[in-house]
Design an enzyme around this catalytic site. Structure first.
Site, PDB file in Angstrom:
ATOM      1  N   SER A  46     -16.747  -0.276 -24.813  1.00  0.00           N
ATOM      2  CA  SER A  46     -16.688  -1.606 -25.436  1.00  0.00           C
ATOM      3  C   SER A  46     -17.612  -2.574 -24.700  1.00  0.00           C
ATOM      4  CB  SER A  46     -15.245  -2.134 -25.435  1.00  0.00           C
ATOM      5  OG  SER A  46     -14.667  -2.012 -24.164  1.00  0.00           O
ATOM      6  N   LYS A 112     -12.980   9.663 -20.658  1.00  0.00           N
ATOM      7  CA  LYS A 112     -12.382   9.527 -21.990  1.00  0.00           C
ATOM      8  C   LYS A 112     -13.419   9.874 -23.041  1.00  0.00           C
ATOM      9  CE  LYS A 112     -11.157   5.373 -23.958  1.00  0.00           C
ATOM     10  NZ  LYS A 112     -11.937   5.349 -25.220  1.00  0.00           N
ATOM     11  N   GLU A 181      -5.702   4.285 -31.330  1.00  0.00           N
ATOM     12  CA  GLU A 181      -6.245   2.969 -31.693  1.00  0.00           C
ATOM     13  C   GLU A 181      -6.058   2.703 -33.185  1.00  0.00           C
ATOM     14  OE1 GLU A 181     -10.115   2.090 -30.117  1.00  0.00           O
ATOM     15  OE2 GLU A 181     -10.326   0.281 -31.322  1.00  0.00           O
TER      16      GLU A 181
HETATM   17  O1  KIV Z   1     -14.077   1.091 -25.112  1.00  0.00           O
HETATM   18  C1  KIV Z   1     -12.927   0.641 -24.996  1.00  0.00           C
HETATM   19  O2  KIV Z   1     -12.696  -0.429 -24.434  1.00  0.00           O
HETATM   20  C2  KIV Z   1     -11.833   1.431 -25.559  1.00  0.00           C
HETATM   21  C3  KIV Z   1     -10.492   0.777 -25.670  1.00  0.00           C
HETATM   22  C4  KIV Z   1     -10.514  -0.345 -26.608  1.00  0.00           C
HETATM   23  C5  KIV Z   1      -9.418   1.751 -25.950  1.00  0.00           C
HETATM   24  O3  KIV Z   1     -12.030   2.550 -25.915  1.00  0.00           O
END
Ligand code: KIV
Length: 266
Positions: A46, A112, A181
């Site tokens: 993000s 992730k 999400e």
């Molecule tokens: O990139 C991010 O901040 C995320 C979260 C919103 C879960 O994947």
């Protein structure tokens, strides 16, 4: 603060104590967040929108992720640090391994990645090589163009059943955590009950094992960006500092008063 590990995080699910997660992309917020007692810091891709001003996470590169992971790791005081594998950094198993290794060397404790059962071979390989994995289902922002926009996922029964099947497959492949999400609260609750690993929700109701928000969103820093699941924790007279807003978030997540119905999807 006590150093968080994947084991201490999984223990919180067993104790039915909600897990608190916030994003951070730099050293100052990393220090503030970790010293406030947030259990997990996510260096999310993000950052492509929040730090770089892009319209999506697609332009984010491995170079960007390594840089921000290093910044956050420098001043993290005990939180478990998860770093996102950015767009196309896990298109093949080989790419996933080498890119994950770079994030771990930059200071991450876990990587992730977004997607359903097609990510299982990569998750199996990472787990075998000792790299913990957080999976991510529901609205997966790196696929925004394929999804046709930032929309709630799993609303019809077929789509919900597919997300549930994917969640089981990801756990079986070795994922240690699962981000959900923008999915209906009932679906998130069902997945959380059926899995052993913790689920971390964002727009997924208050029955997941924990909650994540983008720090700048929960501080109300972008008044033009107000999705339903975001609450501004810095907008009351009693909250006079960023630290106080973070403590309010921790308190509302721990008591499950956040997210309420107003910030969840049916
Ligand atoms: O990139 C991010 O901040 C995320 C979260 C919103 C879960 O994947």
């Amino acid at each position: 603060m006590k150093k968080q590990t994947i084991h201490s995080i999984q223990e919180l699910k067993q104790l039915d104590e909600p897990i608190t997660v916030l994003t951070a992309y730099d050293a100052s917020f990393s220090k503030l967040i970790s010293e406030s007692g947030i259990e997990i810091i996510l260096v999310g891709d993000s950052l492509g929108m929040v730090m770089q001003g892009n319209q999506s996470t697609v332009p984010v590169s491995m170079t960007n992720m390594i840089y921000h992971t290093k910044c956050v790791a420098q001043s993290n005081n005990g939180s478990l640090l998860i770093a996102d594998l950015p767009y196309m950094a896990y298109a093949t198993v080989e790419q996933t391994l080498s890119n994950s290794a770079m994030l771990m060397q930059a200071g991450a404790n876990m990587v992730k990645l977004e997607g359903g059962d097609w990510t299982c071979p990569a998750i199996e390989k990472l787990t075998e090589r000792g790299i913990p994995v957080c999976a991510h289902l529901g609205l997966t922002p790196q696929s925004v163009d394929a999804l046709g926009g930032y929309k709630v996922q799993g609303r019809d029964s077929e789509a919900a059943a597919q997300i549930l099947r994917d969640a089981r497959a990801l756990e079986n492949a070795g994922a240690s955590l699962l981000v959900l999400e923008c999915v209906p609260s009932d679906l998130a609750e069902k997945i959380t009950k059926q899995l052993t690993i913790p689920t971390i929700g964002i727009g997924a109701g208050n029955k997941t094992s924990g909650q994540v928000l983008v720090l700048q969103d929960m501080l109300g820093m972008n008044p033009d960006f107000k999705p339903k699941f975001v609450k501004n924790f810095f907008d009351s007279e009693k909250v006079t500092s960023i630290s106080a807003a973070i403590l309010k978030y921790i308190s509302e997540v721990k008591s499950r008063s956040f997210p309420d119905k107003e910030h969840s999807f049916e």
